[in-house]
Design a protein around this motif. Structure first.
Motif, PDB file in Angstrom:
ATOM      1  N   ALA A 141      40.614 -10.710  65.082  1.00 47.95           N
ATOM      2  CA  ALA A 141      39.917 -11.384  63.988  1.00 47.95           C
ATOM      3  C   ALA A 141      39.616 -10.414  62.849  1.00 47.95           C
ATOM      4  CB  ALA A 141      38.623 -12.009  64.506  1.00 47.95           C
ATOM      5  N   ASP A 142      39.849 -10.879  61.640  1.00 46.94           N
ATOM      6  CA  ASP A 142      39.486 -10.134  60.419  1.00 46.94           C
ATOM      7  C   ASP A 142      40.186  -8.779  60.311  1.00 46.94           C
ATOM      8  OD1 ASP A 142      37.678 -12.211  59.721  1.00 46.94           O
ATOM      9  OD2 ASP A 142      36.162 -11.331  61.043  1.00 46.94           O
ATOM     10  N   GLN A 158      46.405 -14.085  65.983  1.00 47.78           N
ATOM     11  CA  GLN A 158      45.377 -14.306  64.965  1.00 47.78           C
ATOM     12  C   GLN A 158      45.117 -15.791  64.755  1.00 47.78           C
ATOM     13  OE1 GLN A 158      46.618 -11.918  61.504  1.00 47.78           O
ATOM     14  NE2 GLN A 158      45.077 -10.410  62.105  1.00 47.78           N
TER      15      GLN A 158
END
Length: 231
Positions: free
Chosen positions: A212-213, A171
């Motif tokens: 991501a996210d 991440q």
């Protein structure tokens, strides 16, 4: 008696192959800044070891690997046969995240270091993780890292709880995770034993997982389920 002969056989060939390949690997590593040539040397070493031990590889899912993409590769771990199997099966450049104790192994430790692998001091906690992040950022384009998120080999071949380090690194570097399942290696050479048996080890390469996210706990659960699904 048979067990003893097997142990002698594997150690004889391990020492012989190390002596034959150690110098070329180190020379290649010192001569090149990327470490790619040294990595190919370890593939030759791995091929020799598995051949001598009668291990045949079966690989599924290579189409899930995108050429020149950098991944954080995460795999289950149940046997000393896992690293050489992965080196041969994946067909892409990566470096290991390795516990610092292996640096002290004669010849082998030097080969690992000169091949630009990343060493981690597990006693330093978050400081160790930061040093690995910095090391990953300095790797050449297209070169990923491989970690065993269980942190150690499984005694019974069943998947263990995952540690978060590899997921944090993925991440932080905005890198996709490539989940990989190793099947059958525990049957070939279980933890705590030198009594190997010839046979098939299967490597299953799953589709990459974007990081991501995605909440960390959710990401860890998703990847663990994916790896476990092929056991």
């Amino acid at each position: 008696m048979l067990k003893t002969l097997k142990t002698i056989w594997i150690f004889f060939w391990a020492i012989l192959l190390t002596l034959l390949l150690f110098l070329p690997i180190v020379v290649a590593a010192l001569a090149g800044k990327r470490g790619n040539a040294a990595f190919h040397g370890t593939q030759v070493f791995a091929w020799g070891m598995l051949k001598v031990c009668g291990i045949r590889l079966r690989v599924r899912g290579r189409e899930n690997i995108q050429p020149h993409q950098r991944y954080v590769i995460l795999s289950n771990h149940a046997s000393y046969f896992d690293p050489p199997s992965l080196v041969l099966a994946l067909g892409l450049q990566y470096r290991w995240v390795i516990k610092k104790e292996l640096r002290k192994v004669p010849l082998f430790g030097l080969a690992l270091e000169t091949s630009r692998n990343l060493f981690i001091d597990r006693s330093k906690g978050s400081d160790a993780l930061e040093s690995i992040k910095q090391g990953v950022a300095q790797l050449p384009d297209g070169t990923g890292i491989l970690m065993f998120p269980e942190g150690t080999r499984s005694w019974d071949g069943q998947i263990l709880p995952f540690k978060k380090g590899g997921f944090v690194i993925a991440q932080d570097g905005q890198l996709p995770i490539l989940p990989v399942t190793v099947r059958g290696s525990h049957d070939r050479l279980p933890k705590g034993s030198a009594d190997f048996s010839p046979g098939v080890i299967e490597i299953v390469i799953h589709p990459p997982v974007e990081t991501a996210d995605v909440p960390l706990d959710q990401l860890m659960s998703q990847v663990r389920k994916t790896i476990a699904s092929a056991l």
